[in-house]
Design a protein around this motif. Sequence first.
Motif, PDB file in Angstrom:
ATOM      1  N   CYS A   1       1.662   4.008   4.835  1.00  0.00           N
ATOM      2  CA  CYS A   1       1.086   2.718   5.256  1.00  0.00           C
ATOM      3  C   CYS A   1       2.040   1.551   5.023  1.00  0.00           C
ATOM      4  CB  CYS A   1      -0.227   2.476   4.541  1.00  0.00           C
ATOM      5  SG  CYS A   1      -0.916   0.833   4.834  1.00  0.00           S
TER       6      CYS A   1
ATOM      7  N   CYS B   1      -7.379  -1.322   1.529  1.00  0.00           N
ATOM      8  CA  CYS B   1      -6.250  -1.715   2.365  1.00  0.00           C
ATOM      9  C   CYS B   1      -6.748  -1.948   3.785  1.00  0.00           C
ATOM     10  CB  CYS B   1      -5.183  -0.625   2.352  1.00  0.00           C
ATOM     11  SG  CYS B   1      -3.831  -0.942   3.513  1.00  0.00           S
TER      12      CYS B   1
ATOM     13  N   HIS C   1      -4.952  -2.306   6.293  1.00  0.00           N
ATOM     14  CA  HIS C   1      -4.051  -1.676   7.273  1.00  0.00           C
ATOM     15  C   HIS C   1      -4.442  -0.229   7.537  1.00  0.00           C
ATOM     16  CE1 HIS C   1      -1.360  -5.146   6.960  1.00  0.00           C
ATOM     17  NE2 HIS C   1      -1.575  -5.076   5.646  1.00  0.00           N
ATOM     18  N   CYS C   2      -4.662   0.557   6.458  1.00  0.00           N
ATOM     19  CA  CYS C   2      -4.953   1.972   6.659  1.00  0.00           C
ATOM     20  C   CYS C   2      -6.365   2.352   6.247  1.00  0.00           C
ATOM     21  CB  CYS C   2      -3.944   2.843   5.911  1.00  0.00           C
ATOM     22  SG  CYS C   2      -4.089   2.713   4.121  1.00  0.00           S
TER      23      CYS C   2
ATOM     24  N   CYS D   1       0.847  -1.187   0.000  1.00  0.00           N
ATOM     25  CA  CYS D   1       0.000   0.000   0.000  1.00  0.00           C
ATOM     26  C   CYS D   1       0.884   1.240   0.000  1.00  0.00           C
ATOM     27  CB  CYS D   1      -0.920  -0.016   1.231  1.00  0.00           C
ATOM     28  SG  CYS D   1      -1.922   1.467   1.374  1.00  0.00           S
TER      29      CYS D   1
HETATM   30 ZN    ZN Z   1      -2.712   1.010   3.539  1.00  0.00          ZN
END
Ligand code: ZN
Length: 800
Positions: A241, A262, A264-265, A236
């Motif tokens: 990120c 994503c 994660h973020c 990403c």
């Molecule tokens: Zn991300």
Amino acid sequence: MVLAWQAGQIQPMNRKRRARRGVIAFMAYHSGGLAEYGLTREVIDTRGMEAIEEYVAENISRSRALSCLSFDTYFHEIEREAVCMDRGVLQRALHLPHPNSNQIINFPSPLTITAGQVGTNGAITEQYANYEDFRNAYMELGLCITNFPNEVIEQLKAEVWQTFGALINPDMALRLAVGTDCFSSPELRMSGIDDEMTIDDLICSTQQGGKLVKVVGQVAEMGDPRKRAIKIAWRCKVNDCNGLINTYPDYFEDKEIKPDSCSHCGAGNAGNPRTAWVQAGEPDTSFVTFQRLMLRQTNTQKTTPPSLLVEVRGTHVHSMNQGEDVVITGIFGTHVENNNGKNERLHVLHATDLTRTSQDSVIEVTPTERHALASWKEEKNFQEVMDILTNVTAPNVIGHTREKQALLLQSVGSYANLPDGKRNFVHIMLIGDPGTAKSQLLSFACQGEAMHPGSNYATGARASIPGLIGGKSENARLLGSSRSTLQPGMLALIPPGGVAGIDEMHALGDQNVFTALNDAMETGQVSVQMQMKGTIQTRAPVLACANPKGGDNSRFDLYSGIPLIEQARLPVSFVSRFDLIFVFLDVVNDERDATIMGGMTAGMNSSNADPNESFPVEDGYRKYLQMCREVEAAPVLFDDEATKHLTDIFVKTRQNRVNGATVNFRWGAALQRLSCAVARLDLSSSVNKEHIDYAHSILVESLTTKEPNMVNEGGTGLGQEQSKVMDEIMRLLEDWSIMELGQKEFGDKKDAYAYVKKFWQLDSADYACPEERDFDTFLTTLSKQNKVERKGKNLGVKGL
Ligand SMILES: [Zn+2]
């Protein structure tokens, strides 16, 4: 019979579920995941070793049967990490403990198995009511791989490997412990389909899409090995990120689809920034090597043999050679190929198992067999050996001894290691009326495996230059070849020892085909110049058959003035390439007809010998011929005596002029080549007088010796008897012109015929005056020779 379904043994269940239950049962068993219930790796392997013998007894090959062992033992046995699901083994499940066995006394009811981490998204949990339920699910995997193999592949998820892979061996456990990101799963093989299909059957079938099928064919072309991602790690790039998201592209397609969001973020989700991805390199992203090839059907009569695009991967890449016969098990499907913006739908077979059958196109002779055959031969003189070989060659054909001997010489050929690079293959042509023995001889030499399994044949009416010799491949893009490639035709794909048969040669028709064949037969290679340059090797002996006049049951017309070769619609320049030409006419009962061609005295010695009974080892006929093919030339091939003998025969034959013509240098080369082939049949690395005499005895029966005028370039093409009749006609026409026409240039053709008939002086028992309709064909030939001129119903004699 009660169907299992009706008996309620097969529960209604969708295929995804069924595949998953099978896959989990299979993985748990073979990885040793059921050790705590008594099914340890030792138990699995002990049971497996016993079962292998039973599988082999049931005609399941040992290599397939090995898949009943534990994964770890199987990896060691085949020396690579690969998982094999074999239908025959799975469905029989002889290696699994019987439900009454005390080996499963500790098996829980129900059994719950979870793959992946409990509580996480990808975790898979399956429950089996008892051991029998578990065993059924395992056995049903055999049905699953046959009917919906893609679903089975789909179920072998990362989580499944994460759980069971770690149990297989410490090495795999370590790789998995580092993180599934660095783990690429072992190669998956699927095999055990019983019915072999031809490409034609497969393509025409509507039943086979998405199923596991087994196809036979010949590898006609191969592309370059390429790589395809099977797991892509996307990094990403939103803000800082750098999170990795894995995607698993379709097992068989090149599409690389980026993740929507994503985790994660949160990029890509509503209210968040748009996603931005870059592909991470290896090992986060993992690839598989694949290769495409074009498989061609060999047992076909079609002009363009059916072919099928096949994709192999992993260890099957580069595991075969062009021209090899293979049996491929794979998933049959449709592939969408983008061709200049247009989508093409193509049939494709994704190989999951591959067997080379090319060992079948090589005849193996063991040292013991060699010894036995060599001693067998030593006990006999050469003539006896040849008599036995001849006797078992095309035993269903009565007589035709010379032609059978010729087939033996062709099958063995001259020495392959001659220093001057002369061609070592013997070309034979059989011309004659339909329905004569020539087709049976062709069939024995090329269609079956009697002499050599690598022999093949094509039919002239359906043959083309690409089909026979080869041409520029149209498949370079599809196969992913980095350069343009040549697509070899039948001649180029014949392995050493095989013979290329061309039936109905008269129907080839196209002058270009003859020109290309001329080169192929004379030099063993053909240059291809279609927007590219290249040569195709065509080092195969040709056995050609031709019928008269297009072959539609018409017969050779011996009473006409049309050259026999012309009646077969063959160019003389092409015919002159053949070492031996034999004529088969359907006229043996008529003495006069028989003598017109001469040598039509077919022996009447019937032989129905079993090809193998005469030999000291099984399959001795083919094995003896194979030994002959392996005999190499000694440094001195013809000693002084043999050389003198060869020269004497040639000189003497040259002096013997038949109808004004005599044998040419090609005849001399043929005698030399045939003598070498005879020597090899004697397992001798040099040629002696006896070999030369034997070769000569066959060559004198060939049209090339009997009627050089008919087959040499520049001759009239007429046979001796035809020429004699022709000369008489011409003599009488000249008389007629002077006596009857006087100063006139042309006269009535009918009058001319009447004159010829009236004054005919040849003995009509041997050389009858032609019928009036046949008279015309003589006039046609005379007109081509510029001796007469026709104007409607009128005729004039030229040059007087
Ligand atoms: Zn991300």
